[in-house]
Write a protein that holds these residues in place. Structure first.
Motif, PDB file in Angstrom:
ATOM      1  N   VAL A 220       0.851  -1.194   0.000  1.00  0.00           N
ATOM      2  CA  VAL A 220       0.000   0.000   0.000  1.00  0.00           C
ATOM      3  C   VAL A 220       0.886   1.244   0.000  1.00  0.00           C
ATOM      4  CG1 VAL A 220      -1.836   1.251   1.170  1.00  0.00           C
ATOM      5  CG2 VAL A 220      -1.748  -1.252   1.298  1.00  0.00           C
ATOM      6  N   ASN A 221       0.808   2.006  -1.065  1.00  0.00           N
ATOM      7  CA  ASN A 221       1.539   3.264  -1.175  1.00  0.00           C
ATOM      8  C   ASN A 221       0.538   4.404  -1.059  1.00  0.00           C
ATOM      9  OD1 ASN A 221       2.985   5.585  -2.071  1.00  0.00           O
ATOM     10  ND2 ASN A 221       4.406   4.285  -3.198  1.00  0.00           N
ATOM     11  N   LEU A 222       0.396   4.947   0.148  1.00  0.00           N
ATOM     12  CA  LEU A 222      -0.632   5.953   0.398  1.00  0.00           C
ATOM     13  C   LEU A 222      -0.451   7.200  -0.459  1.00  0.00           C
ATOM     14  CD1 LEU A 222      -1.296   5.955   4.256  1.00  0.00           C
ATOM     15  CD2 LEU A 222      -2.926   5.507   2.434  1.00  0.00           C
ATOM     16  N   GLN A 223       0.763   7.678  -0.552  1.00  0.00           N
ATOM     17  CA  GLN A 223       0.993   8.920  -1.295  1.00  0.00           C
ATOM     18  C   GLN A 223       0.596   8.783  -2.756  1.00  0.00           C
ATOM     19  OE1 GLN A 223       5.091   9.929  -0.621  1.00  0.00           O
ATOM     20  NE2 GLN A 223       4.682  10.886   1.370  1.00  0.00           N
ATOM     21  N   THR A 224       0.993   7.653  -3.356  1.00  0.00           N
ATOM     22  CA  THR A 224       0.661   7.434  -4.770  1.00  0.00           C
ATOM     23  C   THR A 224      -0.841   7.299  -4.966  1.00  0.00           C
ATOM     24  OG1 THR A 224       2.779   6.326  -5.132  1.00  0.00           O
ATOM     25  CG2 THR A 224       1.053   5.941  -6.757  1.00  0.00           C
ATOM     26  N   LEU A 225      -1.488   6.540  -4.066  1.00  0.00           N
ATOM     27  CA  LEU A 225      -2.915   6.308  -4.214  1.00  0.00           C
ATOM     28  C   LEU A 225      -3.734   7.584  -3.995  1.00  0.00           C
ATOM     29  CD1 LEU A 225      -3.190   2.875  -2.374  1.00  0.00           C
ATOM     30  CD2 LEU A 225      -3.544   3.287  -4.806  1.00  0.00           C
ATOM     31  N   LYS A 226      -3.350   8.368  -2.990  1.00  0.00           N
ATOM     32  CA  LYS A 226      -4.110   9.583  -2.697  1.00  0.00           C
ATOM     33  C   LYS A 226      -3.906  10.670  -3.746  1.00  0.00           C
ATOM     34  CE  LYS A 226      -4.510   9.020   2.311  1.00  0.00           C
ATOM     35  NZ  LYS A 226      -4.178   9.575   3.655  1.00  0.00           N
ATOM     36  N   SER A 227      -2.753  10.655  -4.392  1.00  0.00           N
ATOM     37  CA  SER A 227      -2.487  11.671  -5.418  1.00  0.00           C
ATOM     38  C   SER A 227      -2.944  11.231  -6.802  1.00  0.00           C
ATOM     39  CB  SER A 227      -0.984  11.987  -5.452  1.00  0.00           C
ATOM     40  OG  SER A 227      -0.238  10.824  -5.796  1.00  0.00           O
ATOM     41  N   GLY A 228      -3.289   9.961  -6.931  1.00  0.00           N
ATOM     42  CA  GLY A 228      -3.718   9.448  -8.228  1.00  0.00           C
ATOM     43  C   GLY A 228      -5.126   9.882  -8.588  1.00  0.00           C
ATOM     44  N   LYS A 229      -5.476   9.704  -9.843  1.00  0.00           N
ATOM     45  CA  LYS A 229      -6.797  10.079 -10.339  1.00  0.00           C
ATOM     46  C   LYS A 229      -7.508   8.852 -10.897  1.00  0.00           C
ATOM     47  CE  LYS A 229      -9.194  13.332 -13.355  1.00  0.00           C
ATOM     48  NZ  LYS A 229      -9.049  14.396 -14.394  1.00  0.00           N
ATOM     49  N   LEU A 230      -8.747   8.665 -10.470  1.00  0.00           N
ATOM     50  CA  LEU A 230      -9.526   7.527 -10.943  1.00  0.00           C
ATOM     51  C   LEU A 230      -9.900   7.698 -12.406  1.00  0.00           C
ATOM     52  CD1 LEU A 230     -12.076   6.788  -8.061  1.00  0.00           C
ATOM     53  CD2 LEU A 230     -10.380   5.219  -8.958  1.00  0.00           C
ATOM     54  N   PRO A 231      -9.986   6.610 -13.163  1.00  0.00           N
ATOM     55  CA  PRO A 231     -10.531   6.692 -14.516  1.00  0.00           C
ATOM     56  C   PRO A 231     -11.934   7.288 -14.506  1.00  0.00           C
ATOM     57  CG  PRO A 231      -9.480   4.566 -14.165  1.00  0.00           C
ATOM     58  CD  PRO A 231      -9.529   5.250 -12.834  1.00  0.00           C
ATOM     59  N   GLU A 232     -12.320   7.863 -15.594  1.00  0.00           N
ATOM     60  CA  GLU A 232     -13.581   8.615 -15.672  1.00  0.00           C
ATOM     61  C   GLU A 232     -14.797   7.768 -15.289  1.00  0.00           C
ATOM     62  OE1 GLU A 232     -16.151  11.265 -18.915  1.00  0.00           O
ATOM     63  OE2 GLU A 232     -14.166  10.479 -19.436  1.00  0.00           O
ATOM     64  N   GLU A 233     -14.795   6.489 -15.678  1.00  0.00           N
ATOM     65  CA  GLU A 233     -15.941   5.620 -15.372  1.00  0.00           C
ATOM     66  C   GLU A 233     -16.199   5.547 -13.871  1.00  0.00           C
ATOM     67  OE1 GLU A 233     -17.139   0.850 -15.527  1.00  0.00           O
ATOM     68  OE2 GLU A 233     -15.255   1.562 -16.428  1.00  0.00           O
ATOM     69  N   TRP A 234     -15.144   5.313 -13.100  1.00  0.00           N
ATOM     70  CA  TRP A 234     -15.304   5.180 -11.661  1.00  0.00           C
ATOM     71  C   TRP A 234     -15.513   6.532 -10.997  1.00  0.00           C
ATOM     72  CZ3 TRP A 234     -16.180   0.326 -11.190  1.00  0.00           C
ATOM     73  CH2 TRP A 234     -15.530  -0.589 -12.035  1.00  0.00           C
ATOM     74  N   ASP A 235     -14.933   7.562 -11.568  1.00  0.00           N
ATOM     75  CA  ASP A 235     -15.124   8.908 -11.048  1.00  0.00           C
ATOM     76  C   ASP A 235     -16.605   9.304 -11.140  1.00  0.00           C
ATOM     77  OD1 ASP A 235     -13.844  11.521 -10.176  1.00  0.00           O
ATOM     78  OD2 ASP A 235     -14.866  12.176 -11.999  1.00  0.00           O
ATOM     79  N   GLN A 236     -17.244   8.974 -12.226  1.00  0.00           N
ATOM     80  CA  GLN A 236     -18.656   9.302 -12.405  1.00  0.00           C
ATOM     81  C   GLN A 236     -19.549   8.508 -11.447  1.00  0.00           C
ATOM     82  OE1 GLN A 236     -19.497   8.632 -16.551  1.00  0.00           O
ATOM     83  NE2 GLN A 236     -18.414  10.479 -17.229  1.00  0.00           N
ATOM     84  N   ILE A 237     -19.207   7.244 -11.230  1.00  0.00           N
ATOM     85  CA  ILE A 237     -20.007   6.411 -10.316  1.00  0.00           C
ATOM     86  C   ILE A 237     -19.967   6.977  -8.901  1.00  0.00           C
ATOM     87  CG2 ILE A 237     -20.154   4.132  -9.229  1.00  0.00           C
ATOM     88  CD1 ILE A 237     -19.140   2.964 -11.886  1.00  0.00           C
TER      89      ILE A 237
END
Length: 473
Positions: A220-237
């Motif tokens: 688990v890399n918290l910094q990478t995960l928290k700074s990352g951006k979800l793909p549009e499909e999941w972002d919309q959901i």
């Protein structure tokens, strides 16, 4: 990296981004058949998994490791490249002791063990680690560290059976010398370190030895995960409603295989929360048979679980209690509905529940929509669960030494200095009587008994003399 495959779905699977030189070994037909049995565990949706399965599991894993040993023996020419590299260190899962003859063949002197589980008493005891069934739940335990008399009894029975039924063969034949036997019970204690999928800020507290390096949460890399951006499909959901609850039961027992009445019950419970989006990892297309017309359920056959757990818009998580999911949700600080299904998941559920951010239900409760609804309501609307989950997340985020650093530093240390006999506790050489101070207790009891008898006879003599003198007067 050498990856001998058992499960067919992991053939030529890329485990790391940086490792480019990977040698794959396909399973033999018999090994593939055994792997298919691992994938066919759907019966545990309704069947109990307890210490009664230990003898059968022992025979099964012995078959796997022995067959993997034979499979490697039949493919030694493919390993010539590995032999020429003259490795300093080999790391392998402690249950797959078939790596020992491979290590011998490749001429590797130093090794470290790795465990994908948090705690397994048999292998740790063989290294000299103190194992106390009175307050440390074993791999298959259904209890927390606060056990009743009956639970302690079951924990003792579990540890006894795990010791009696080894999960690997008693010996292997060397690839180079057919007269040489490699005995795991004698070789494993020589490990430099054992890396366990445990985290002291998450797991039950217990005494350990210096060889035991807990690296739970290393992926688990918290910094990478928290700074990352979800793909549009999941972002919309995640934007559809103010609250979203993720449901995923892992990759071994699939949602599509659960009993139909469990599916109906879950869907009915979700229907009671029209203001919540339920994102359900479900591996089939038959959802209309139990959830037709329920608009707040989004079914998907795959999802980026870690990335979704890291998103602040996710409100809660329902999981089976696999250690991977538990480490992820603990680091992400999400309240959890824990529904353990088999194996070490019961122990893992109790482990996380002690931090007060989890509601635990039985898999048999899934057929009761009222119980499921109440569990959803607690983690979605009772802020105490969210607060507790975030507190645990902060502890893991700011722990003094990160699991990745622990792993890298100890691997480098082992590669440089080789075997570390100075870390081997002398308790391994002690008898049962010496280890538990039974000889000291026996001597103490004998001396105390002798003293009591001496006092008794002296007192008896004095009283008799006094009584005789009184009688004469």
């Amino acid at each position: 990296m050498f990856t001998p495959t058992i499960l067919d779905e992991f053939r030529h699977f890329s485990y790391t981004k940086l490792t480019k030189n990977i040698i794959y070994l396909d399973p033999s037909p018999k090994l593939k058949a055994l792997g298919d049995l691992i994938a066919g565990n759907s019966r545990y949706w309704t069947q109990e998994f307890s210490f009664l399965q230990i003898p059968q599991s022992s025979r099964f894993f012995k078959s796997i490791t022995q067959e993997q040993h034979e499979n490697i023996a039949n493919n030694l020419p493919k390993l010539g490249e590995l032999k020429n590299r003259k490795f300093d260190l080999i790391i392998f899962e402690s249950i797959f002791t078939c790596a020992l003859p491979l290590m011998d063949y490749l001429g590797i002197e130093t090794f470290a063990l790795a465990q994908s589980i948090a705690f397994e008493s048999t292998s740790l005891r063989s290294l000299g680690e103190p194992v106390m069934p009175s307050h440390v739940p074993d791999l298959l335990s259904h209890s927390s560290d606060r056990m009743t008399l009956y639970e302690r009894f079951l924990n003792v029975i579990t540890q006894f059976l795990m010791t009696q039924y080894n999960f690997s063969p008693d010996f292997y034949i060397s690839y180079d010398d057919p007269n040489k036997r490699i005995i795991p019970a004698l070789e494993l204690p020589k490990t430099s370190f054992v890396f366990t999928n445990s985290n002291p800020y998450l797991d039950f507290p217990r005494a350990t030895i210096s060889k035991n390096i807990p690296i739970g949460g290393i992926t688990v890399n918290l910094q990478t995960l928290k700074s990352g951006k979800l793909p549009e499909e999941w972002d919309q959901i995640l934007n559809i409603r103010n609250k979203t609850l993720l449901i995923a039961f892992g990759s071994v027992l699939l949602s599509k295989d659960m009993p139909f009445d469990y599916k109906v019950s879950l869907a009915r419970a979700m229907k009671q929360f029209p203001d919540v989006t339920f994102l359900w990892k479900y591996e089939d297309d038959d959802t209309d048979s139990f959830a037709k017309g329920i608009e707040n359920i989004h079914f998907t056959k795959w999802l980026p679980q870690r990335e979704i757990l890291a998103d602040p818009r996710l409100s809660a998580f329902m999981t089976h209690g696999g250690l991977g999911s538990i480490n992820e949700v603990s680091y992400m600080g999400k309240p959890t509905v824990m529904c353990p299904l088999m194996s070490d998941q019961m122990r893992a559920a109790k482990m996380l529940a002690r931090h007060n951010g989890t509601v635990e239900i039985s898999k048999y409760d899934l057929q009761n929509p009222e119980i499921v609804e109440e569990a959803f309501r607690k983690v979605l609307y009772d802020e105490s669960y969210t607060i507790a989950a975030k507190q645990l997340s902060e502890k893991l985020e700011f722990q003094p030494t990160k699991p990745k650093d622990l792993f890298l530093k100890h691997v480098e240390f082992a590669a440089r200095f080789g075997k570390l006999p100075s870390l081997d506790p002398y308790s391994r050489q002690m008898s049962f009587i010496e280890y538990f101070l039974i000889d000291i207790a026996s001597i103490t009891l004998f001396c105390a008994s002798l003293m009591c008898l001496s006092v008794y006879f002296v007192a008896k003599s004095v009283l008799r003399s006094f009584w005789s003198k009184s009688k004469m007067e």
